[in-house]
Design a protein around this motif. Structure first.
Motif, short mmCIF file in Angstrom:
data_model
loop_
_atom_site.label_atom_id
_atom_site.label_comp_id
_atom_site.label_asym_id
_atom_site.label_seq_id
_atom_site.Cartn_x
_atom_site.Cartn_y
_atom_site.Cartn_z
N GLU A 1 -11.23 48.92 -20.16
CA GLU A 1 -11.89 47.63 -19.93
C GLU A 1 -13.41 47.77 -19.90
O GLU A 1 -14.14 46.80 -20.13
CB GLU A 1 -11.39 47.03 -18.62
CG GLU A 1 -9.96 46.52 -18.72
CD GLU A 1 -9.34 46.25 -17.36
OE1 GLU A 1 -8.47 45.37 -17.30
OE2 GLU A 1 -9.71 46.92 -16.38
N THR B 1 -16.59 44.45 -22.92
CA THR B 1 -15.68 43.86 -23.90
C THR B 1 -15.99 42.40 -24.17
O THR B 1 -15.42 41.79 -25.08
CB THR B 1 -14.24 43.96 -23.40
OG1 THR B 1 -14.15 43.30 -22.12
CG2 THR B 1 -13.82 45.41 -23.23
N CYS C 1 -11.37 48.00 -12.32
CA CYS C 1 -11.51 48.22 -13.75
C CYS C 1 -10.90 49.54 -14.21
O CYS C 1 -11.01 50.57 -13.53
CB CYS C 1 -12.98 48.20 -14.16
SG CYS C 1 -13.80 46.64 -13.80
N LYS D 1 -15.51 40.13 -21.76
CA LYS D 1 -14.70 39.39 -20.80
C LYS D 1 -15.54 39.03 -19.58
O LYS D 1 -16.31 39.84 -19.07
CB LYS D 1 -13.50 40.23 -20.38
CG LYS D 1 -12.53 39.52 -19.43
CD LYS D 1 -11.32 40.41 -19.11
CE LYS D 1 -10.35 39.69 -18.20
NZ LYS D 1 -9.17 40.55 -17.89
#
Length: 793
Positions: A124, A101, A120, A103
């Protein structure tokens, strides 16, 4: 060009190991820069097992998990997910991990306890049920117990979701290989397997695109073909995960379904595309034209550019809406409010595209492909493929038909290939059938044989690099395998060697090195600042249209600034006494704007040595070439010390200058000591060198030597005095040298003492004292008449 292997497998089967594949493609002529994987940036997302879970003492919703990630020591990770349990196997993002993503995960304190990562969920990691079971469950992704054997292994590798990514090095003439399908063609040819092209069927509405859009090309040289499609009922959102992963593997960041589809087709088929918001195109009318001088355009990256009439733009009836083949305009960008789209697929001139891209400093994926060269037939396939994907993904509906500026399909290009010529060039004995098979594997059809036995070969439109017979011979060599070409000893004799000028240049280089000078090499570019430091101007310099920076904006017309800079660098590095030389070309602009004039030059520079030392280097160098009549006269540039400079002449023509650097130049370059610099034209050596050797017997008669010290005005040039001595003494003068120049208390103010050593020698007799004295009297008389010289007592 990054190619994910799972994407490549859609079009061709690769049933060999990765090492064999890489080796095969290299031998086939495609360079391989490296092999990675789609999720190589996510290698810190690993398989872990929860071995202990405790409640957080300071937070009701947090749990402290002890996680085994295959290391000696487990890690502590905090989570608020309610579905975790002891013994659970799940994906774990460790400290420093990057998620699909975007992140980034970093360790941090949570209510007094440090968490060293994150457990996770499937969302995600951008997973779906098709990828792995439980991926869409709300909470941490629970993995099958079989994953316990892979603790610490990167998760995407353990789950079989990763794929190797091969990065190919594509040469400038192979624009057709800037795509997955292009690479697949080469793989099929190299492995002898079948190529599967995508099956393209477009589901269209009954409403015609031609009712909504029109295309006008004002410069067919820069845009031979333009295709537009119109789509309606647009729904802007995320593209499917499979497409996002393929884009990521190819090094492209997913943005939205509309943008991702155009990028996907560009990577898949090699043809850049662009989507305009139909509402932003006045009357749906596309105009392909060159920009007006001073016309402004803000591109998708938010930067504003001032254009000129060399830049090709896409416009509507009122304004420019994109840089053709480079980047779209911000004023026609797809947004969440877009309901209709005008889809562009076109062929733009590679040379003009490169000029625009480089001139504006925009290096886009589209520009790199147009620059390498694309054909104008494949853009129809790209247009249809993008329309097909938009319908299949559900982000729009396609109106019927294409607006296409091409009225008829051009005939295929043909090239003649003589089979005997193939074997002659390659040193092989391939039968005609083998040659034809090699060509067909590369998509080249053999139509027939002409009356001379040459094969008439039809070239695929996408192979822009195939134009002559030798190109086809290379294709035969690549497909048959370079390793199959027999190795033979070289036959015949190819005479090589240096040209006369190259030999003289090398001789000068070796001679100067033997004198103790060190060679330097500096860039041919410089900036106005360096010229100003050297008290020079840029007048006559060739100015670059697109310099790397202001420091390299002009081509030098003198080696002197570079030599001063080299001396400064050496002195700053504590090499206080240094003598350097550089041989290089300088360039001068021409009055008529034609190609610059290029001249080979030689520069000498010395710090810690005198004017006469550098003068001696020059005289010794020219003597090696049999040139002894250099003349040094007062003069030289303003960058020299006004009283310690000279112009250098040979046969009445100025060939250079030398001198001690002006104090202001020394200060500008932070030189804390005197330095002497010289520059001469190498053509003076090339044109006047004595190439033949002449021998004569040693003189049997003795040389008579005399010294002469005279007083002259301080301003008198010693060089011209020596010339007059040679004239007065005539042919019997065998030696002339200065051994002293003195100014001081023991002589009159404003005067200087110059001491010469003279030698006299005849070839047929021993000179008498009277003959020598007569010559000395003639010399003194000449010096007295021309310079007011008096014998120093």
């Amino acid at each position: 060009m990054k190619v994910p292997m799972n994407w490549l497998s859609d079009y061709v089967d690769v049933n060999i190991s990765m090492d064999e594949f890489v080796s095969t493609m290299i031998m086939h002529g495609l360079g391989v820069e490296g092999v990675g994987s789609i999720f190589e940036d996510c290698d810190k997302v690993v398989v872990g097992k929860l071995v202990n879970i405790e409640k957080h003492p300071n937070a009701d919703k947090l749990q402290v998990c002890t996680v085994d990630v295959g290391k000696e020591e487990p890690v502590i990770i905090l989570t608020a997910a309610p579905n975790v349990f002891t013994g659970m196997v799940c994906p774990v993002a460790l400290d420093g991990a990057d998620l699909p993503t975007g992140k980034h995960i970093a360790a941090g304190d949570m209510r007094g306890i440090r968490s060293n990562g994150m457990l996770c969920s499937g969302s995600e990691l951008k997973l779906c049920e098709e990828d792995i079971k439980n991926a869409e469950v709300n909470g941490i992704l629970e993995l099958d117990p079989s994953f316990e054997e892979k603790l610490g292994t990167p998760f995407f590798t353990a789950a079989g979701l990763d794929s190797p990514v091969v990065e190919f090095e594509i040469s400038a003439n192979r624009g057709d290989c800037m795509s997955v399908l292009g690479i697949a063609r080469e793989v099929a040819a190299a492995l002898g397997t079948e190529l599967r092209e995508p099956n393209i069927v477009v589901e269209e509405l009954s409403e015609a695109a031609a009712d909504y859009a029109t295309v006008e090309i004002k410069n067919y040289d820069l845009c031979p073909r333009y295709i537009a499609r119109v789509l309606t009922d647009i729904k802007v959102g995320e593209s499917p995960l499979w497409m996002q992963r393929r884009l990521m593997g190819a090094g492209v960041r997913p943005i939205s379904n509309m943008v991702d589809i155009t990028n996907y087709v560009m990577l898949e088929l090699g043809y850049p595309m662009h989507a305009f918001d139909y509402a932003c195109v006045k009357d749906g009318h596309i105009v392909v034209r060159t920009a007006e001088n001073g016309e402004m355009l803000t591109t998708l990256d938010g930067k504003e550019y001032k254009l000129d009439d060399t830049v090709l733009v896409i416009a509507d009836r009122e304004k420019a809406i994109g840089l053709a083949g480079v980047m779209g305009g911000e004023n026609s960008e797809i947004t969440e409010d877009t309901t209709m789209v005008l889809l562009e697929s076109a062929k733009f001139d590679g040379f003009n595209n490169r000029k625009t891209s480089r001139g504006l400093g925009i290096l886009s994926e589209a520009a790199s492909r147009f620059t390498k060269g694309l054909d104008d037939q494949g853009i129809q396939m790209a247009s249809d493929r993008a329309a097909q994907l938009m319908v299949e993904i559900g982000c729009g509906k396609v109106l019927s038909g294409r607006i296409d500026t091409q009225s008829e399909v051009p005939a295929s290009r043909t090239v003649l290939l003589r089979p005997h010529r193939v074997n002659h060039i390659l040193g092989t004995d391939y039968p005609e059938e083998v040659i034809v098979e090699c060509l067909m594997r590369e998509g080249i059809k053999v139509l027939e044989m002409d009356e001379d036995g040459a094969l008439i070969c039809a070239i695929p439109a996408y192979r822009m690099d195939l134009a002559i017979e030798e190109d086809l011979i290379e294709e035969v060599a690549r497909v048959s395998g370079y390793e199959s070409i027999p190795t033979r000893l070289l036959q015949g004799f190819a005479e090589g060697g240096l040209t006369a000028k190259q030999a003289m240049r090398e001789k000068a280089r070796n001679a100067l090195a033997a004198m103790g000078l060190y060679e330097t090499m500096s860039l041919s570019f410089m900036g106005n600042k360096m010229l100003e430091q050297a008290l020079m101007t840029s007048e006559g310099c060739v100015k670059l249209l697109n310099p790397l920076s202001e420091e390299y904006s002009i081509m030098r017309r003198s080696l002197i600034p570079s030599m001063i800079s080299s001396l400064s660098v050496n002195i700053r590095n504590k090499i206080m006494d240094c003598a350097l030389f550089e041989m290089s070309n300088v360039h001068f602009e021409t009055a008529d704007g034609s190609l610059p004039v290029e001249k080979p030059m030689l520069a000498l520079g010395a710090a810690g040595e005198s004017f006469f030392s550098v003068k001696g280097y020059l005289e010794e160098l020219f003597a090696i070439y049999g040139i002894y009549d250099l003349h040094f006269t007062k003069g030289g540039g303003d960058y020299f010390h006004p009283g310690r400079k000279a112009e250098i002449f040979l046969k009445g023509e100025k060939i250079g200058e030398m001198g001690e650097l002006h104090p202001a130049v020394l200060e500008n370059f932070s030189l804390d000591r005197r330095a002497v610099v010289a520059e001469i034209a190498m053509d003076a050596i090339y044109e006047n060198a004595v190439t033949g050797r002449k021998y004569q017997p040693l003189n049997r008669f003795p040389q008579v030597e005399r010294d002469l010290a005279v007083l002259v005005d301080r301003s008198m040039p010693v060089g011209t005095m020596m010339e007059d001595i040679r004239t007065a003494a005539g042919d019997l003068l065998s030696k002339l040298a200065i051994f002293d120049i003195y100014e001081g208390e023991r002589i009159m103010k404003g005067k200087k003492s110059v001491a010469f050593s003279l030698g006299f020698q005849a070839k047929d007799r021993t000179l008498t004292g009277e003959e020598v004295q007569a010559l000395m009297d003639a010399v003194l008389a000449k010096l007295s008449a021309s310079y007011g010289a008096e014998i120093r007592s």
